[in-house]
Design an enzyme around this catalytic site. Sequence first.
Site, short mmCIF file in Angstrom:
data_model
loop_
_atom_site.label_atom_id
_atom_site.label_comp_id
_atom_site.label_asym_id
_atom_site.label_seq_id
_atom_site.Cartn_x
_atom_site.Cartn_y
_atom_site.Cartn_z
N ARG A 29 0.90 -1.21 0.11
CA ARG A 29 0.12 0.10 0.03
C ARG A 29 1.07 1.09 0.15
O ARG A 29 1.77 1.18 0.76
CB ARG A 29 -0.84 -0.09 1.14
CG ARG A 29 -2.07 -1.04 1.20
CD ARG A 29 -3.06 -0.87 2.24
NE ARG A 29 -3.93 -2.22 2.25
CZ ARG A 29 -4.96 -2.40 1.48
NH1 ARG A 29 -5.34 -1.49 0.86
NH2 ARG A 29 -5.60 -3.62 1.62
N ASP A 30 0.49 2.10 -0.91
CA ASP A 30 1.28 3.50 -0.76
C ASP A 30 0.91 4.15 0.52
O ASP A 30 -0.12 4.32 1.15
CB ASP A 30 0.58 4.22 -2.00
CG ASP A 30 1.49 5.57 -2.33
OD1 ASP A 30 2.08 5.56 -3.21
OD2 ASP A 30 1.68 6.54 -1.44
N ILE A 31 1.96 4.79 0.94
CA ILE A 31 2.23 5.44 2.34
C ILE A 31 1.21 6.62 2.30
O ILE A 31 0.81 7.02 3.40
CB ILE A 31 3.39 5.79 2.62
CG1 ILE A 31 3.66 5.78 4.33
CG2 ILE A 31 4.18 7.00 2.01
CD1 ILE A 31 5.19 5.68 4.77
N ASN A 89 4.73 6.71 -13.34
CA ASN A 89 5.20 7.99 -13.66
C ASN A 89 6.53 7.86 -14.24
O ASN A 89 7.37 7.00 -13.43
CB ASN A 89 5.19 8.79 -12.32
CG ASN A 89 3.94 9.13 -12.05
OD1 ASN A 89 3.19 9.53 -13.13
ND2 ASN A 89 3.59 8.96 -10.67
N GLU A 97 9.05 10.23 -7.89
CA GLU A 97 9.80 10.55 -6.81
C GLU A 97 10.73 9.58 -6.26
O GLU A 97 11.70 9.58 -5.74
CB GLU A 97 8.92 10.65 -5.58
CG GLU A 97 8.07 11.80 -5.66
CD GLU A 97 6.97 11.76 -4.54
OE1 GLU A 97 6.96 10.97 -3.61
OE2 GLU A 97 6.12 12.65 -4.52
N VAL A 98 10.50 7.96 -6.75
CA VAL A 98 11.43 7.00 -6.29
C VAL A 98 11.83 6.42 -7.56
O VAL A 98 11.02 6.19 -8.40
CB VAL A 98 10.68 5.98 -5.43
CG1 VAL A 98 11.31 4.89 -5.17
CG2 VAL A 98 10.10 6.68 -4.22
N HIS A 102 7.75 1.43 -10.78
CA HIS A 102 6.77 1.11 -10.18
C HIS A 102 5.32 1.47 -10.71
O HIS A 102 5.51 2.65 -11.35
CB HIS A 102 6.71 1.47 -8.32
CG HIS A 102 6.90 3.30 -8.68
ND1 HIS A 102 8.20 3.83 -8.67
CD2 HIS A 102 5.96 3.95 -8.14
CE1 HIS A 102 8.04 5.27 -8.46
NE2 HIS A 102 6.82 5.38 -8.51
N MET A 103 4.55 0.48 -10.53
CA MET A 103 3.20 0.76 -11.24
C MET A 103 2.18 1.18 -9.84
O MET A 103 2.14 0.36 -9.13
CB MET A 103 2.86 -0.46 -11.84
CG MET A 103 1.49 -0.52 -12.46
SD MET A 103 1.09 -2.31 -13.08
CE MET A 103 1.83 -2.12 -14.81
#
Length: 116
Positions: A29-31, A89, A97-98, A102-103
């Site tokens: 889960r995204d923070i 992204n 950002e990272v 990542h999807m």
Amino acid sequence: MGETIFSKIIRKEIPADIVYESETVLAFRDIKPQAPVHILIIPKITDIETAKDINPAEHGQLLADMFDAANKIAKDLGISESGYRLVINSGPDAGQEVCHLHMHLLGGRKLNWPPG
Ligand code: AMP
């Protein structure tokens, strides 16, 4: 190359709310969730920083694994039929950002289009 916060999550050095794991892919889960369901699906290898680093000959199966994970998670979390959005992204203009591919899997509400 490729050491990010996600590397630490893969190695279980920092906690994450993991919803799916396979030999090649991890999902958690995204923070900072942007929708009721907001999951990040990442490859366990750390050398793909952005979408532009994807090499079809080398990464074809891995990409298939990421989409397979997304579809399974969507089903598990009950949004397979209501719908969901998969977002990658890539680079500064997209707000990446990272620097570990990542999807984003987003769903559980009506999503606006076009995105901002
Ligand atoms: P992006 O802007 O596409 O690079 O997305 C990076 C995402 O990672 C953002 O949505 C962040 O909220 C998320 N994120 C950053 N650190 C963590 C973490 N430790 N656990 C879960 N999600 C994170």
